[in-house]
Design a protein around this motif. Structure first.
Motif, PDB file in Angstrom:
ATOM      1  N   HIS A 180      -3.534 -10.388   4.192  1.00  0.00           N
ATOM      2  CA  HIS A 180      -3.670  -8.999   4.643  1.00  0.00           C
ATOM      3  C   HIS A 180      -2.755  -8.096   3.805  1.00  0.00           C
ATOM      4  CE1 HIS A 180      -3.266  -5.511   7.296  1.00  0.00           C
ATOM      5  NE2 HIS A 180      -1.991  -5.784   7.480  1.00  0.00           N
ATOM      6  N   HIS A 212       4.735  -4.458   3.581  1.00  0.00           N
ATOM      7  CA  HIS A 212       4.722  -3.547   4.731  1.00  0.00           C
ATOM      8  C   HIS A 212       4.903  -4.276   6.068  1.00  0.00           C
ATOM      9  CE1 HIS A 212       0.519  -4.748   5.280  1.00  0.00           C
ATOM     10  NE2 HIS A 212       0.559  -4.197   6.467  1.00  0.00           N
ATOM     11  N   ASP A 213       4.447  -5.519   6.162  1.00  0.00           N
ATOM     12  CA  ASP A 213       4.569  -6.250   7.426  1.00  0.00           C
ATOM     13  C   ASP A 213       5.640  -7.338   7.366  1.00  0.00           C
ATOM     14  OD1 ASP A 213       2.895  -5.055   9.255  1.00  0.00           O
ATOM     15  OD2 ASP A 213       1.127  -6.223   8.681  1.00  0.00           O
ATOM     16  N   HIS A 277       4.402   2.739   8.654  1.00  0.00           N
ATOM     17  CA  HIS A 277       2.951   2.528   8.597  1.00  0.00           C
ATOM     18  C   HIS A 277       2.258   2.499   9.957  1.00  0.00           C
ATOM     19  CE1 HIS A 277       4.116  -1.781   8.912  1.00  0.00           C
ATOM     20  NE2 HIS A 277       2.919  -1.964   9.437  1.00  0.00           N
ATOM     21  N   ASP A 306      -3.916  -0.157   6.033  1.00  0.00           N
ATOM     22  CA  ASP A 306      -3.585  -1.184   7.024  1.00  0.00           C
ATOM     23  C   ASP A 306      -4.659  -1.278   8.110  1.00  0.00           C
ATOM     24  OD1 ASP A 306      -1.838  -3.094   8.251  1.00  0.00           O
ATOM     25  OD2 ASP A 306      -1.241  -1.565   9.693  1.00  0.00           O
TER      26      ASP A 306
HETATM   27 FE   FE2 Z   1      -0.351  -4.606   8.464  1.00  0.00          FE
END
Ligand code: FE2
Ligand code: FE2
Length: 407
Positions: A180, A212-213, A277, A306
């Protein structure tokens, strides 16, 4: 509220209220961008002294000053006090950067990392060139680039800057979050490539997408074992679980001393991609319920990428949503004031409702999408049962109806 001021009155920290376009008609500095001294110098070189620029007025409710001060790096840099070298005084960001550079630049690991970064930069730049020249996204080309980048992380595991090792750990921990992240990085790059041509900035946004995660993994690593259960849970989350999940954007501390080889702006891009985000334009997001332009450039772009990828991706707890439905959904979210309209629009124009390479069914049989037209809802296709007709622009063929998309 917006106000006009003459170029000479511009100060670092002023927030642009209009897009600034380059000679080729592309946006070079976007509305909402917090201007740095360097950028103001650049503008002064481009326009006459009495040229007026639209900025956001200070104190505006939708754009409080707070949003420009939250950089964890800037705060620290400005108030740092040194003992001997600088006689306990406030340093400029430039001085701080010089200290970092002097300390780092001579080190061997910095040099090897720099080399690895150069390779990544070249790959991203190649992919970006392809996008510019062909004006369309070639998934294969981007995929190749992604693979190359990942390989380069792994090959140089011992030598490369350890920031990237988190990505490899993330891949081992939860491959789906890793995949992802790769997709989000590329979608982010697609959108950003229409906003800036600055390769270093694009690179930082790409890295922002990749990481980002990362907070999900970091929280787990710190001992929050429930994180793995939460992200793989099939049913709805309880309030408590959702509260824990939200913590994955609290990564200010993690990014604070990372990516020192970038400038402030690029480091902010990377950190804010992770921190912002899940914020929404109307203030309904998390963690800080930021609104509108309080949300960073990186955060607003990554939010679009996202949500789209989360929808089209098959997860343990849900089946995949088809790309056209996913795209319609994010357009709706933009209409509702949740996502940035500009970035959503760019994304829709680039990808279309039916991304290039997908197979769709029509009233004339199956077709493969071979390109995008000016309208997202009517791509260029090749009819599989009538391939002798060649490329067909569906905008010009109302008689051909799209029924649905095949996975
Ligand atoms: Fe994400
Ligand atoms: Fe997230």
């Amino acid at each position: 509220m917006l106000k006009k001021i003459v170029l000479n009155e511009l100060l670092p920290g002023h927030v642009l209220g209009e897009d600034i376009f380059g000679k080729n008609g592309r946006v070079i500095i976007a509305r909402g961008h917090v201007l740095s001294g360097k950028e103001i110098e650049f503008l002064k070189g481009h326009f006459l002294e009495n040229h007026t620029i639209v900025i956001y007025e200070e104190g505006n409710k939708n754009f409080p000053n707070e949003s420009h001060e939250i950089s964890p790096f800037k705060k620290e840099a400005i108030t740092v006090e040194t003992d001997s070298q600088y006689n306990s005084k406030t340093l400029t960001i430039q001085q701080i950067q010089n200290i970092i550079k002097d300390g780092f630049a001579s080190r061997e690991d910095y040099q090897t990392t720099k080399k690895a970064i150069e390779i990544i930069k070249r790959d991203v730049s190649e992919a970006f060139d392809f996008l510019t020249i062909n004006n369309e996204i070639n998934d294969k080309k981007f995929q190749e680039t992604a693979n190359k980048i990942i390989r380069s992380f792994q090959k140089n595991q011992e030598e490369i800057n350890f920031e990237y090792l988190y990505l490899i750990e993330l891949e081992n921990w939860h491959p789906d979050t890793f995949n992802h992240s790769i997709d989000v990085a590329f979608f982010t790059l697609y959108i950003a490539s229409q906003m800036t041509t600055d390769l270093t900035e694009l690179e930082s946004l790409f890295i922002g997408g990749l990481l980002h995660d990362i907070g999900k993994y970091l929280r787990y690593k710190e001992g929050e074992n429930r994180f793995y259960e939460i992200i793989t849970k099939t049913g709805p989350l309880s309030d408590e679980e959702f509260r824990i999940l939200k913590e994955h954007v609290s990564v200010e501390r993690f990014f604070k001393d990372k990516f020192m080889f970038f400038n402030q702006k690029e480091r902010d891009n990377i950190a804010f991609a992770a921190m912002d985000h899940h914020e929404k334009i109307d203030g309904s997001g998390y963690l800080h319920q930021k609104r509108g332009m309080q949300i960073s450039f990186a955060g607003r772009i990554v939010a679009v990428a996202d949500i789209y990828d989360a929808l089209i991706r098959k997860r343990e707890y849900k089946s995949m949503v088809k790309p056209d439905i996913a795209m319609r959904h994010i357009i709706e979210l933009a209409e509702l004031g949740k996502l940035d309209k500009r970035f959503t629009g760019i994304f829709k124009n680039l990808l279309g409702l039916y991304p290039t390479g997908t197979v769709i069914t029509t009233n004339k049989g199956m077709a493969i999408v071979i390109g995008q037209s000016s309208e997202a809802s009517c791509p260029k296709v090749m009819l599989l049962e009538h391939h002798e007709l060649g490329e067909i622009n569906l905008c010009e063929h109302n008689e051909i109806e799209i029924y649905e998309e095949i996975e």
